[in-house]
Design a protein around this motif. Structure first.
Motif, PDB file in Angstrom:
ATOM      1  N   ALA A   1       0.832  -1.206   0.000  1.00 11.98           N
ATOM      2  CA  ALA A   1       0.000   0.000   0.000  1.00 11.98           C
ATOM      3  C   ALA A   1       0.868   1.259   0.000  1.00 11.98           C
ATOM      4  O   ALA A   1       0.590   2.221  -0.731  1.00 11.98           O
ATOM      5  CB  ALA A   1      -0.929  -0.010   1.212  1.00 11.98           C
ATOM      6  N   LEU A   2       1.938   1.257   0.784  1.00  7.43           N
ATOM      7  CA  LEU A   2       2.852   2.402   0.794  1.00  7.43           C
ATOM      8  C   LEU A   2       3.496   2.585  -0.581  1.00  7.43           C
ATOM      9  O   LEU A   2       3.672   3.715  -1.051  1.00  7.43           O
ATOM     10  CB  LEU A   2       3.937   2.199   1.857  1.00  7.43           C
ATOM     11  CG  LEU A   2       3.482   2.285   3.317  1.00  7.43           C
ATOM     12  CD1 LEU A   2       4.587   1.802   4.249  1.00  7.43           C
ATOM     13  CD2 LEU A   2       3.073   3.720   3.670  1.00  7.43           C
ATOM     14  N   GLY A   3       3.838   1.470  -1.211  1.00 12.79           N
ATOM     15  CA  GLY A   3       4.438   1.555  -2.536  1.00 12.79           C
ATOM     16  C   GLY A   3       3.479   2.118  -3.566  1.00 12.79           C
ATOM     17  O   GLY A   3       3.877   2.881  -4.443  1.00 12.79           O
ATOM     18  N   ARG A   4       2.215   1.750  -3.476  1.00  9.94           N
ATOM     19  CA  ARG A   4       1.224   2.270  -4.429  1.00  9.94           C
ATOM     20  C   ARG A   4       1.061   3.781  -4.295  1.00  9.94           C
ATOM     21  O   ARG A   4       0.742   4.460  -5.272  1.00  9.94           O
ATOM     22  CB  ARG A   4      -0.118   1.575  -4.205  1.00  9.94           C
ATOM     23  CG  ARG A   4      -0.149   0.127  -4.684  1.00  9.94           C
ATOM     24  CD  ARG A   4      -1.495  -0.505  -4.390  1.00  9.94           C
ATOM     25  NE  ARG A   4      -1.575  -1.864  -4.932  1.00  9.94           N
ATOM     26  CZ  ARG A   4      -2.627  -2.666  -4.778  1.00  9.94           C
ATOM     27  NH1 ARG A   4      -3.680  -2.247  -4.092  1.00  9.94           N
ATOM     28  NH2 ARG A   4      -2.631  -3.880  -5.294  1.00  9.94           N
ATOM     29  N   ARG A   5       1.277   4.298  -3.099  1.00  9.23           N
ATOM     30  CA  ARG A   5       1.177   5.741  -2.892  1.00  9.23           C
ATOM     31  C   ARG A   5       2.550   6.405  -2.927  1.00  9.23           C
ATOM     32  O   ARG A   5       2.692   7.571  -2.599  1.00  9.23           O
ATOM     33  CB  ARG A   5       0.487   6.038  -1.557  1.00  9.23           C
ATOM     34  CG  ARG A   5      -0.989   5.667  -1.544  1.00  9.23           C
ATOM     35  CD  ARG A   5      -1.746   6.494  -2.579  1.00  9.23           C
ATOM     36  NE  ARG A   5      -3.178   6.207  -2.576  1.00  9.23           N
ATOM     37  CZ  ARG A   5      -3.787   5.418  -3.457  1.00  9.23           C
ATOM     38  NH1 ARG A   5      -3.060   4.831  -4.414  1.00  9.23           N
ATOM     39  NH2 ARG A   5      -5.087   5.219  -3.398  1.00  9.23           N
ATOM     40  N   ARG A   6       3.593   5.652  -3.345  1.00 13.91           N
ATOM     41  CA  ARG A   6       4.956   6.168  -3.508  1.00 13.91           C
ATOM     42  C   ARG A   6       5.514   6.766  -2.219  1.00 13.91           C
ATOM     43  O   ARG A   6       6.268   7.740  -2.239  1.00 13.91           O
ATOM     44  CB  ARG A   6       5.021   7.215  -4.627  1.00 13.91           C
ATOM     45  CG  ARG A   6       4.362   6.779  -5.906  1.00 13.91           C
ATOM     46  CD  ARG A   6       4.963   5.520  -6.465  1.00 13.91           C
ATOM     47  NE  ARG A   6       4.208   5.018  -7.603  1.00 13.91           N
ATOM     48  CZ  ARG A   6       4.218   3.771  -8.046  1.00 13.91           C
ATOM     49  NH1 ARG A   6       4.973   2.872  -7.438  1.00 13.91           N
ATOM     50  NH2 ARG A   6       3.511   3.402  -9.080  1.00 13.91           N
ATOM     51  N   LEU A   7       5.160   6.178  -1.084  1.00 15.50           N
ATOM     52  CA  LEU A   7       5.700   6.609   0.211  1.00 15.50           C
ATOM     53  C   LEU A   7       6.886   5.710   0.553  1.00 15.50           C
ATOM     54  O   LEU A   7       6.772   4.752   1.323  1.00 15.50           O
ATOM     55  CB  LEU A   7       4.616   6.533   1.289  1.00 15.50           C
ATOM     56  CG  LEU A   7       3.366   7.381   1.018  1.00 15.50           C
ATOM     57  CD1 LEU A   7       2.304   7.126   2.075  1.00 15.50           C
ATOM     58  CD2 LEU A   7       3.724   8.863   0.976  1.00 15.50           C
ATOM     59  N   VAL A   8       8.038   6.027  -0.034  1.00 17.94           N
ATOM     60  CA  VAL A   8       9.183   5.124   0.041  1.00 17.94           C
ATOM     61  C   VAL A   8       9.878   5.186   1.398  1.00 17.94           C
ATOM     62  O   VAL A   8      10.272   4.156   1.952  1.00 17.94           O
ATOM     63  CB  VAL A   8      10.175   5.433  -1.094  1.00 17.94           C
ATOM     64  CG1 VAL A   8      11.379   4.510  -1.017  1.00 17.94           C
ATOM     65  CG2 VAL A   8       9.490   5.278  -2.443  1.00 17.94           C
ATOM     66  N   SER A   9      10.048   6.380   1.939  1.00 13.49           N
ATOM     67  CA  SER A   9      10.736   6.491   3.240  1.00 13.49           C
ATOM     68  C   SER A   9      10.044   5.679   4.331  1.00 13.49           C
ATOM     69  O   SER A   9      10.705   4.957   5.091  1.00 13.49           O
ATOM     70  CB  SER A   9      10.844   7.960   3.650  1.00 13.49           C
ATOM     71  OG  SER A   9      11.678   8.659   2.759  1.00 13.49           O
ATOM     72  N   PRO A  10       8.707   5.741   4.447  1.00 15.35           N
ATOM     73  CA  PRO A  10       8.043   4.891   5.442  1.00 15.35           C
ATOM     74  C   PRO A  10       8.258   3.392   5.190  1.00 15.35           C
ATOM     75  O   PRO A  10       8.253   2.606   6.141  1.00 15.35           O
ATOM     76  CB  PRO A  10       6.569   5.267   5.296  1.00 15.35           C
ATOM     77  CG  PRO A  10       6.575   6.654   4.772  1.00 15.35           C
ATOM     78  CD  PRO A  10       7.759   6.716   3.859  1.00 15.35           C
ATOM     79  N   ILE A  11       8.456   3.002   3.932  1.00 18.39           N
ATOM     80  CA  ILE A  11       8.730   1.581   3.657  1.00 18.39           C
ATOM     81  C   ILE A  11      10.031   1.164   4.309  1.00 18.39           C
ATOM     82  O   ILE A  11      10.115   0.122   4.986  1.00 18.39           O
ATOM     83  CB  ILE A  11       8.783   1.321   2.134  1.00 18.39           C
ATOM     84  CG1 ILE A  11       7.406   1.505   1.509  1.00 18.39           C
ATOM     85  CG2 ILE A  11       9.290  -0.094   1.862  1.00 18.39           C
ATOM     86  CD1 ILE A  11       7.385   1.287   0.003  1.00 18.39           C
ATOM     87  N   PHE A  12      11.081   1.977   4.125  1.00 16.48           N
ATOM     88  CA  PHE A  12      12.377   1.644   4.720  1.00 16.48           C
ATOM     89  C   PHE A  12      12.293   1.647   6.243  1.00 16.48           C
ATOM     90  O   PHE A  12      12.901   0.806   6.918  1.00 16.48           O
ATOM     91  CB  PHE A  12      13.446   2.626   4.241  1.00 16.48           C
ATOM     92  CG  PHE A  12      13.881   2.397   2.820  1.00 16.48           C
ATOM     93  CD1 PHE A  12      14.516   1.220   2.455  1.00 16.48           C
ATOM     94  CD2 PHE A  12      13.646   3.350   1.852  1.00 16.48           C
ATOM     95  CE1 PHE A  12      14.921   1.006   1.151  1.00 16.48           C
ATOM     96  CE2 PHE A  12      14.045   3.147   0.541  1.00 16.48           C
ATOM     97  CZ  PHE A  12      14.685   1.962   0.184  1.00 16.48           C
ATOM     98  N   GLU A  13      11.544   2.582   6.797  1.00 17.01           N
ATOM     99  CA  GLU A  13      11.389   2.619   8.256  1.00 17.01           C
ATOM    100  C   GLU A  13      10.685   1.359   8.757  1.00 17.01           C
ATOM    101  O   GLU A  13      11.058   0.789   9.799  1.00 17.01           O
ATOM    102  CB  GLU A  13      10.599   3.861   8.655  1.00 17.01           C
ATOM    103  CG  GLU A  13      11.327   5.171   8.376  1.00 17.01           C
ATOM    104  CD  GLU A  13      10.453   6.385   8.626  1.00 17.01           C
ATOM    105  OE1 GLU A  13       9.304   6.194   9.094  1.00 17.01           O
ATOM    106  OE2 GLU A  13      10.899   7.524   8.352  1.00 17.01           O
ATOM    107  N   LEU A  14       9.674   0.923   8.022  1.00 14.10           N
ATOM    108  CA  LEU A  14       8.939  -0.280   8.419  1.00 14.10           C
ATOM    109  C   LEU A  14       9.820  -1.524   8.295  1.00 14.10           C
ATOM    110  O   LEU A  14       9.789  -2.419   9.159  1.00 14.10           O
ATOM    111  CB  LEU A  14       7.692  -0.423   7.553  1.00 14.10           C
ATOM    112  CG  LEU A  14       6.693  -1.513   7.945  1.00 14.10           C
ATOM    113  CD1 LEU A  14       6.227  -1.329   9.387  1.00 14.10           C
ATOM    114  CD2 LEU A  14       5.495  -1.509   7.001  1.00 14.10           C
TER     115      LEU A  14
END
Length: 653
Positions: free
Chosen positions: A361-374
């Protein structure tokens, strides 16, 4: 009238589609005769083909030509009573039906006899000509006899089955029929499910119809795991109404005890799947969640992954901003970040498979920094990301990618684009540069790979996310491998010169990944690459150009032993210390000039750190941080997120 024993005709081997039989009769005192059958090829040359014998008393008028060394003269025997070929066949069939099983045994015995004659060379003495009328008659008879023999074999098989069926108990037959038919129906259902669940249009309705079809054919309890898979598919296929209907149907069958629940947490999984699939299924997620909470008396915590996905999907896609200016993205982003923080606090209560939809879901909204944090949070809690996690990461980072140009000289290089930083993959030949490029962007054959060293002979520029306004754009550059033994000295010098020139003057260069095979020690080629990087970094510093990020990547780590991998990492760390000093100087604003041959300065540094042990450790740690070492494997899919994290500051994520 002379009586003879005409022995039944053995049909024989067909050569080149010409199966024509003839006979040779040789009378003995007992009135017996042997019949030798031949296959006639074009040109009427006879080859050994079969032998035959006929049972039954018949009167015949047959033309016999005795040939070769055995028979020198033709003799024609005429009789008053003549039987046609059809009459002979009728008598033969009558004799065969009288004792058909014995007749088949006689046929086999005669065939074995003919094979023995052929092996002993007896048939080689036969002649070259036979009366053509006899050939035509006997060929017709042989074909009809062959059909008759096949018919008898089928009758025998049917008779055997009938006897076996009469001995079988009624219950046994019922059980035998029931098992395979249900298995066959289940295979058909699974094949149909694959088709309807993968289609983009009307798939939700197709899956729901499949559920009702399984009920109509009493197949609900045959495979409980598959049934739940079908119901769960309705929670992924863009229709809240069908998802709710499918869940209620499932609950009804449970209450009526028509099915047995396979997964005790199926209700929770269904809700989280609705929330994590898309914003169009949020209504279904909320409806079913309220039902489950009421029935099982549980809190919202078990639905945290799904609720987090739902909050993320409330953020409008960046591509939709122009069409949806009134959407309050800032408030939605704040709510999503808050939901993520709550999830990270309770992440130990979930499995990796529960968190992966949040990454998607984060990737679909291009929220990359939160992906790395997760991902960092997952590792800290002992939950290493799996292949699916990294697939979602790669899909978030790379939307479009393609090869844009190939270059063999500096003149052929594309014009530098400061909005598209370039990331170079360098190292010795066959170290895995092209494989790593494909691995990073989640493509199978973007960069051409080959087990043969020296496959890459020029610079390949791959444009990632070019002309995408919602994503950073950059180039991945695959360069020729150094140290290829079969390349001429002139070719190797040309590659080295081009690479060093490129690293020295290319303004759009952002990062250099130096690939080293983890299974081997540092080679002279690796040391040469470090020297090239050092000279290029110093020259860029002197010319006032922006420094590039240098990283060592150990490849093929899945094939190295733990001990060997640790030794290689230690050797790389020691081998890059001098290079780290150069890199430190290039980023130190206080150093106006850099002289890499200033041994006196290095000695001062060494003396000062020896006197102060703690300061030395700090300095070594600082130098080590200037040359990060990452471990990867394209085959085992290890280290992809580490590489992307290293690139995050370079390409602007």
């Amino acid at each position: 009238m002379r009586e003879i024993l005409l022995i039944s005709i053995l049909l024989a081997y067909r050569i080149n589609s010409f199966s024509i039989l003839s006979t040779q009769n040789e009378f003995s005192k007992s009135g017996r005769c042997s019949v030798i059958a031949y296959a006639l090829l074009p040109g009427k040359k006879l080859l050994k083909s079969s032998s035959a014998s006929v049972a039954g008393k018949v009167s015949t008028n047959i033309v016999v030509k005795k040939t070769s060394k055995i028979v020198r003269k033709a003799e024609i025997v005429e009789k008053d009573e003549v039987e046609s070929t059809d009459e002979q066949l009728k008598n033969l069939e009558t004799a065969a039906n009288a004792n058909r099983f014995e007749w088949e045994a006689q046929l086999k015995a005669k065939l074995d006899e003919w094979k023995e004659m052929k092996a002993n060379g007896i048939l080689d003495t036969m002649g070259d000509e036979v009366d053509e009328d006899v050939i035509i008659q006997m060929d017709s008879m042989s074909k009809r006899l062959m059909r008759k023999q096949r018919g008898i074999s089928k009758e025998k098989e049917a008779s055997d089955k009938a006897v076996a069926a009469s001995l079988r108990l009624p219950g046994d037959e019922a059980e035998k029929k029931e098992g395979p038919s249900q298995e066959q129906m289940m295979r058909e259902f699974k094949e149909k499910f694959v088709m309807v669940s993968s289609s983009k249009e009307g798939s939700a309705l197709g899956v729901y119809s499949l559920l009702n079809e399984m009920k109509d054919k009493n197949m609900l309890d045959f495979d409980s795991e598959f049934l739940e898979e079908v119901v769960l598919a309705c929670a992924r296929l863009e229709s809240s109404s069908i998802a709710i209907a499918a869940y209620k149907l499932y609950q009804k069958w449970l209450s009526e005890k028509k099915i047995i629940q396979f997964n005790e947490n199926f209700d929770i999984i269904f809700v989280n799947t609705c929330f994590s699939s898309s914003s169009s299924l949020t209504e279904a997620g909320n409806t079913v969640m309220n039902i489950v909470k009421l029935e099982k008396q549980i809190s919202n915590d078990v639905f945290l992954p799904g609720l987090t996905c739902a909050a993320i999907y409330e953020i409008s896609d960046k591509r939709e901003k122009k069409r949806a200016k009134k959407l309050n993205n800032e408030g939605a982003e704040a709510a999503a970040i808050q939901a993520l923080e709550v999830l990270k606090l309770k992440i130990k209560e979930f499995e990796v498979c529960d968190i992966n939809p949040v990454i998607r879901a984060l990737g679909r909204r291009r929220l990359v920094s939160p992906i790395f944090e997760l991902l960092d949070c997952m590792r800290a809690q002992g939950m290493p990301p799996d292949d699916e996690s990294l697939e979602f990461l790669a899909n978030a980072l790379v939307v479009t990618v393609g090869e844009e140009s190939k270059s063999k000289t500096m003149k052929d290089l594309p014009e530098p684009n400061m909005d598209m930083p370039e990331v170079v993959f360098a190292g010795r030949s066959n170290v895995g540069k092209s494989s790593l490029v494909n691995f990073l962007v989640n493509r199978k054959a973007l960069a051409s790979i080959s087990p043969t060293p020296g496959h890459t002979t020029q610079f390949h520029f791959f444009a990632v996310n070019k002309e995408r306004v919602d994503l950073p754009s950059f180039y991945l550059v695959d360069v020729p491998g150094l140290g290829y033994a079969e390349a001429t000295d002139g070719t190797q010098d040309s590659w080295r010169s081009l690479l060093e020139r490129y690293l020295t003057i290319r303004d759009s260069l952002g990062a250099v990944f130096h690939l080293i095979d983890s299974r081997h020690q540092i080679t002279p080629t690796d040391e040469m690459m470090m020297e090239i990087v050092g000279r290029a970094s110093a020259s860029r510093k002197a010319a006032g150009r922006k420094p590039f990020l240098y990283t060592v990547i150990l490849t093929k780590t899945d094939k190295a032993s733990d001990k060997g991998l640790a030794k290689t990492e230690r050797d790389v760390r020691i081998g890059t210390r001098d290079l780290a000093l150069i890199l430190k100087a290039t980023i130190d604003e206080d150093n106006e000039e850099l002289n890499i041959d200033n041994e006196e300065k290095e000695e001062e540094i060494e003396l000062s750190v020896v006197e102060k042990g703690e300061q030395k450790r700090q300095m070594m740690s600082e130098l080590d941080s200037l040359v990060p070492i990452l471990k990867t494997s394209s085959l085992s899919r290890i280290g992809r997120d580490d590489v992307w994290k290293q690139l995050q500051s370079v390409i602007g994520y």
